[in-house]
Design an enzyme around this catalytic site. Structure first.
Site, short mmCIF file in Angstrom:
data_model
loop_
_atom_site.label_atom_id
_atom_site.label_comp_id
_atom_site.label_asym_id
_atom_site.label_seq_id
_atom_site.Cartn_x
_atom_site.Cartn_y
_atom_site.Cartn_z
N LYS A 271 12.60 26.21 4.62
CA LYS A 271 11.34 26.76 4.13
C LYS A 271 10.24 26.68 5.19
O LYS A 271 10.34 25.92 6.15
CB LYS A 271 10.93 26.06 2.83
N ARG A 306 20.21 22.12 -2.59
CA ARG A 306 20.51 23.55 -2.42
C ARG A 306 20.19 23.93 -0.98
O ARG A 306 19.03 23.92 -0.57
CB ARG A 306 19.66 24.36 -3.41
#
Length: 328
Positions: A271, A306
């Site tokens: 991210k 994840r």
């Protein structure tokens, strides 16, 4: 006079601890007691119901036990995902098999990008993207990453056992009923706003406690709709309507979410804030930072991770286990 609500975060004890956190690999002997507007306090005990919620072993997810850290491989069959858009939409099943071979315990198949600024994908298009991949991977532990009830139904019919709803039931009012009627599990993620606008100016009174309360509300809604508690996973939603400061505040005390009584899923892989802090502009260069955050969360007992780089995360977990002497 109404007393402020109290929140409890287990503090990991490297020496073993008095209690086992969620029936897993982390022990704790003390807790951090939190209230809105007040300073945190370190305490030696907590009410029985709090300790029961914190220590109860978590049920398996997709048939996978939660007594050790688990790796969820990301299979994006989208043209526009922020990290690997367009890479796997032609053969997502092959990519999924590669991730399983690399050590993924489960896979999350998504046909709609939810990166900041992403546009909504029509239901029919999303089903065409995910259903064939799920069917081709049937037999593995499979999740579908979708906000839409119709897509969830099609995905479960194709072989998915978990619906990963990044809106936490807020986007589609029919989602909870769809999951309940199909007998699937659900991951309830926290997000503030929708992908198109969620990063415009996110604000909270106290991001950690606000997200906790929002997830508690989503759990209550899911249970009221007929989804059993033992089929619910929660995700604090790193990067979804949150600034870098918000993300870090959640990660520092992510163990708080164990008090919700459900397995916790973390999605930090590649991210933007990982690159901002770590100096990596390209998403694929953010895997070392992703591993660092993953191991920090594992040390707080977070069960499901994840990630894009399954092999790298699996390697890191193996080394962490060797040093800590814990089972991964």
């Amino acid at each position: 006079m109404q007393h402020p609500r109290t929140y409890w975060r287990p503090i990991p004890d490297p020496t073993g601890g008095r209690w086992r956190l969620a029936g897993g690999w982390v022990g704790f002997s003390r807790l951090e007691r939190l209230t809105r507007g007040g300073p945190p306090e370190i305490v030696e005990d907590a009410p029985d119901d709090v300790l029961a919620a914190l220590t109860a072993p978590r049920p398996p997810v997709l048939g996978v036990s939660m007594d050790r850290p688990r790796v969820m491989g990301i299979v994006n069959v989208t043209p526009d995902s922020f990290s690997d858009g367009g890479c796997w939409d032609a053969d997502g099943a092959a990519h999924g098999r590669d991730l399983l071979a690399a050590g993924a315990d489960m896979l999350d198949i998504g046909g709609e990008s939810t990166r900041p600024g992403a546009a909504e994908v029509p239901v029919a298009d999303e089903i065409v993207r995910v259903a064939p991949v799920i069917a081709a991977l049937a037999g593995a532990a499979l999740s579908v990453d979708t906000r839409k009830a119709a897509v969830a139904r099609a995905a479960v019919a194709a072989g998915a056992g978990l619906v990963n709803d990044v809106s936490g039931l807020d986007f589609d009012t029919g989602m909870a009923a769809a999951v309940a009627e199909r007998g699937a599990a659900i991951c309830l993620m926290h997000a503030q706003g929708v992908p198109q606008t969620m990063q415009d100016d996110p604000r909270y009174d106290d991001v950690l406690l606000d997200v906790h309360d929002a997830l508690a509300d989503r759990i209550a809604r899911a249970v009221a709709a007929g989804i059993p508690r033992d089929r619910i996973v929660v995700d604090p939603g790193i990067g979804f309507g949150k600034t870098q400061a918000h993300n870090l505040a959640i990660l520092r005390r992510i163990g708080l979410f164990h008090g919700l009584g459900a397995p916790v899923l973390l999605g930090v892989s590649r991210k933007r804030f990982v690159g901002t802090i770590g100096g990596a502009d390209t998403p694929a260069d953010r895997d070392p930072g992703t591993l660092a955050l993953t191991l920090a969360a594992v040390a707080q007992g977070i069960q499901i991770h994840r990630v894009h780089d399954v092999a790298g995360i699996r390697q890191g977990l193996s080394l962490w286990q060797a040093v800590e002497g814990t089972q991964t």
